[in-house]
Scaffold this motif. Structure first.
Motif, PDB file in Angstrom:
ATOM      1  N   MET A   1      28.126  -8.169  30.189  1.00 49.84           N
ATOM      2  CA  MET A   1      27.022  -7.891  29.262  1.00 49.84           C
ATOM      3  C   MET A   1      26.075  -9.082  29.258  1.00 49.84           C
ATOM      4  N   GLU A   2      24.807  -8.836  29.553  1.00 51.26           N
ATOM      5  CA  GLU A   2      23.804  -9.902  29.606  1.00 51.26           C
ATOM      6  C   GLU A   2      23.465 -10.378  28.200  1.00 51.26           C
ATOM      7  N   MET A   3      23.489 -11.674  28.005  1.00 49.43           N
ATOM      8  CA  MET A   3      23.222 -12.276  26.690  1.00 49.43           C
ATOM      9  C   MET A   3      21.984 -13.158  26.771  1.00 49.43           C
ATOM     10  N   LYS A   4      21.093 -12.992  25.814  1.00 44.76           N
ATOM     11  CA  LYS A   4      19.933 -13.864  25.699  1.00 44.76           C
ATOM     12  C   LYS A   4      19.795 -14.319  24.255  1.00 44.76           C
ATOM     13  N   ALA A   5      19.767 -15.621  24.062  1.00 45.76           N
ATOM     14  CA  ALA A   5      19.509 -16.207  22.746  1.00 45.76           C
ATOM     15  C   ALA A   5      18.100 -16.776  22.757  1.00 45.76           C
TER      16      ALA A   5
ATOM     17  N   ALA B   1      20.301 -24.634  10.661  1.00 44.29           N
ATOM     18  CA  ALA B   1      20.286 -24.328  12.092  1.00 44.29           C
ATOM     19  C   ALA B   1      21.688 -24.404  12.683  1.00 44.29           C
ATOM     20  N   GLU B   2      22.486 -25.376  12.262  1.00 43.73           N
ATOM     21  CA  GLU B   2      23.859 -25.500  12.746  1.00 43.73           C
ATOM     22  C   GLU B   2      24.656 -24.246  12.410  1.00 43.73           C
ATOM     23  N   ALA B   3      24.480 -23.729  11.195  1.00 46.93           N
ATOM     24  CA  ALA B   3      25.221 -22.534  10.789  1.00 46.93           C
ATOM     25  C   ALA B   3      24.798 -21.307  11.583  1.00 46.93           C
ATOM     26  N   SER B   4      23.494 -21.100  11.741  1.00 50.62           N
ATOM     27  CA  SER B   4      23.042 -19.910  12.466  1.00 50.62           C
ATOM     28  C   SER B   4      23.403 -19.990  13.947  1.00 50.62           C
ATOM     29  N   GLN B   5      23.370 -21.187  14.530  1.00 50.56           N
ATOM     30  CA  GLN B   5      23.750 -21.331  15.930  1.00 50.56           C
ATOM     31  C   GLN B   5      25.244 -21.102  16.126  1.00 50.56           C
ATOM     32  N   ALA B   6      26.057 -21.448  15.129  1.00 54.70           N
ATOM     33  CA  ALA B   6      27.490 -21.160  15.216  1.00 54.70           C
ATOM     34  C   ALA B   6      27.720 -19.661  15.278  1.00 54.70           C
ATOM     35  N   ALA B   7      26.958 -18.901  14.505  1.00 54.82           N
ATOM     36  CA  ALA B   7      27.058 -17.441  14.567  1.00 54.82           C
ATOM     37  C   ALA B   7      26.633 -16.923  15.934  1.00 54.82           C
ATOM     38  N   THR B   8      25.586 -17.503  16.497  1.00 57.73           N
ATOM     39  CA  THR B   8      25.104 -17.092  17.818  1.00 57.73           C
ATOM     40  C   THR B   8      26.153 -17.348  18.894  1.00 57.73           C
ATOM     41  N   GLN B   9      26.842 -18.461  18.802  1.00 52.75           N
ATOM     42  CA  GLN B   9      27.872 -18.787  19.793  1.00 52.75           C
ATOM     43  C   GLN B   9      29.018 -17.786  19.757  1.00 52.75           C
ATOM     44  N   VAL B  10      29.408 -17.340  18.575  1.00 49.58           N
ATOM     45  CA  VAL B  10      30.452 -16.320  18.487  1.00 49.58           C
ATOM     46  C   VAL B  10      29.937 -15.001  19.054  1.00 49.58           C
TER      47      VAL B  10
ATOM     48  N   VAL C   1      20.367 -11.189  21.719  1.00 41.24           N
ATOM     49  CA  VAL C   1      20.588  -9.808  22.153  1.00 41.24           C
ATOM     50  C   VAL C   1      21.546  -9.807  23.335  1.00 41.24           C
ATOM     51  N   ARG C   2      22.426  -8.822  23.367  1.00 47.27           N
ATOM     52  CA  ARG C   2      23.309  -8.581  24.514  1.00 47.27           C
ATOM     53  C   ARG C   2      23.073  -7.151  24.970  1.00 47.27           C
TER      54      ARG C   2
ATOM     55  N   ALA D   1      27.890 -14.484  21.315  1.00 51.20           N
ATOM     56  CA  ALA D   1      27.727 -14.548  22.770  1.00 51.20           C
ATOM     57  C   ALA D   1      28.974 -14.095  23.521  1.00 51.20           C
ATOM     58  N   THR D   2      30.139 -14.256  22.921  1.00 50.59           N
ATOM     59  CA  THR D   2      31.382 -13.994  23.666  1.00 50.59           C
ATOM     60  C   THR D   2      32.300 -12.982  23.001  1.00 50.59           C
ATOM     61  N   ALA D   3      32.169 -12.775  21.717  1.00 47.94           N
ATOM     62  CA  ALA D   3      33.112 -11.908  21.003  1.00 47.94           C
ATOM     63  C   ALA D   3      32.838 -10.440  21.299  1.00 47.94           C
ATOM     64  N   ASN D   4      33.897  -9.673  21.515  1.00 44.19           N
ATOM     65  CA  ASN D   4      33.797  -8.243  21.729  1.00 44.19           C
ATOM     66  C   ASN D   4      34.390  -7.501  20.538  1.00 44.19           C
ATOM     67  N   GLY D   5      34.354  -6.193  20.598  1.00 39.27           N
ATOM     68  CA  GLY D   5      34.812  -5.401  19.470  1.00 39.27           C
ATOM     69  C   GLY D   5      33.643  -4.875  18.668  1.00 39.27           C
ATOM     70  N   ALA D   6      33.952  -4.120  17.624  1.00 36.55           N
ATOM     71  CA  ALA D   6      32.926  -3.531  16.774  1.00 36.55           C
ATOM     72  C   ALA D   6      32.136  -4.620  16.049  1.00 36.55           C
TER      73      ALA D   6
END
Length: 349
Positions: A1-5, A198-207, A176-177, A209-214
């Motif tokens: 799945m292509e990911m773009k932040a 910014a640190e908090a929102s980027q932490a969410a973005t990092q998850v 977006v993925r 980027a790789t996490a699958n599931g609903a």
């Protein structure tokens, strides 16, 4: 799945001529950082100068937004011009090459359209204008991802993210993925603003980027991994173009809307803050009509926006739509993010 932040846009108010020079210098700095050649950098400078000059001379509460997109084509400078001015009565005439009402350097919007690799405009007489122009560092390759639509893509997506006034970093983020007929979009708003947000929102973005599931499962994973941050409001929309369906889960005040020419449905988030405290998360399922678009935005945009009288915007480029909504609903005292996603074939010319 292509990911773009996506990184934030640089917002430059343009209400008088000296600010045009500021925008041009900012564009020169960004094109240098992206490795633009001299010709492409010159085209970008002319587009920024032309759009800025138009704002300074004719608009009210004008703003230029400059954003960078890295892609297989070597990068793109995205330029948005937003205003609450008189609007354009005759777009066809205004886009004629050489037409200019103020003797501007590039001889009008026709020159902007000719210089840009990608150009979109929407205007309502008496209610202002939104313009998107994109300049590539080099010719785009097939399928290169930008804040619009790449060749062969199912989805067309665009967004704008700007920091709170006086801040140099943005506490919001979005990503977006995409994978064939499915796409996921996330918007995160770190509590407060500045570096810790910014640190908090980027932490969410990092998850994301790789996490699958609903969507709710991804949020639950992010919640556990964000406890060392100040926390963030986060929402995820998962779109399936084959099943014509949408799954949505959110915690906090990220607003979601499912919007078509005949329907306007709110996507419901629950109370709470990821990394701090949330109740049990769950996905909400919605039908995704063929012509509907999804809008996600942070609370830097008022939730009371509407497109009454401007429904022609629905057929436009998604970044142009995001710009129109930001222009109309920007609170002006917090980070602000708007993301729009829809089926690619619905993108306007």
């Amino acid at each position: 799945m292509e990911m773009k932040a996506m990184g934030p846009h640089l917002a430059i108010p343009v209400i008088e001529p000296t600010q045009v020079g500021e925008a041009r210098r900012a564009a020169a700095r960004l094109t240098l950082e992206m490795g633009f050649d001299e010709l492409s950098a010159g085209r970008a400078a002319l587009v920024v100068t032309e759009l800025g000059t138009n704002l300074a001379r004719h608009a009210k509460d004008g703003m230029l937004l400059l954003g960078c997109t890295a892609n297989d084509a070597g990068g793109t400078l995205e330029i948005l011009s937003l205003d609450h001015g008189p609007g354009i009565t005759d777009l066809r005439q205004s886009l004629a090459d050489g037409h200019s009402t103020g003797g501007s350097p590039g001889t009008g919007l026709g020159a902007v359209r000719r210089l840009a690799n990608d150009f979109h405009i929407f205007s309502l007489p008496g209610n202002g204008t939104a313009i998107v122009a994109r300049i590539h560092a080099k010719p785009a390759t097939a399928g290169a991802f930008t804040h619009g639509q790449g060749q062969g893509q199912t989805f067309s997506v665009g967004g704008i993210c700007i920091p709170a006034p006086g801040e140099t970093v943005c506490g919001d983020s979005w990503a977006v993925r995409m994978n064939g007929s499915k796409a996921r979009v996330m918007v995160a708003d770190g509590l407060g603003h500045g570096p810790q947000a910014a640190e908090a929102s980027q932490a969410a973005t990092q998850v994301f980027a790789t996490a699958n599931g609903a969507p709710h499962a991804v949020l639950e994973r992010a919640h556990a991994l964000m406890r060392s941050t100040r926390g963030a409001a986060v929402a995820i929309a998962e779109l399936d173009a084959t099943a014509n369906s949408l799954l949505f889960a959110g915690a906090g005040n990220i607003a979601g809307r499912l919007l078509s020419g005949v329907d306007d449905r709110t996507l419901m988030s629950q109370h709470g803050t990821l990394g701090v405290q949330v109740r049990k998360l769950a996905d909400a399922s919605y039908p995704w009509p063929d012509h509907a678009m999804v809008v996600l935005h942070s609370d830097g945009i008022t939730s009371r926006w509407n497109i009454d009288g401007a429904r022609g915007i629905l057929q436009q480029d998604p970044t142009l739509i995001a710009g129109w909504l930001l222009r109309s609903g920007l609170r002006g005292r917090d980070d602000a993010t708007v993301v729009v996603i829809k089926r690619a074939r619905e993108q306007g010319a």
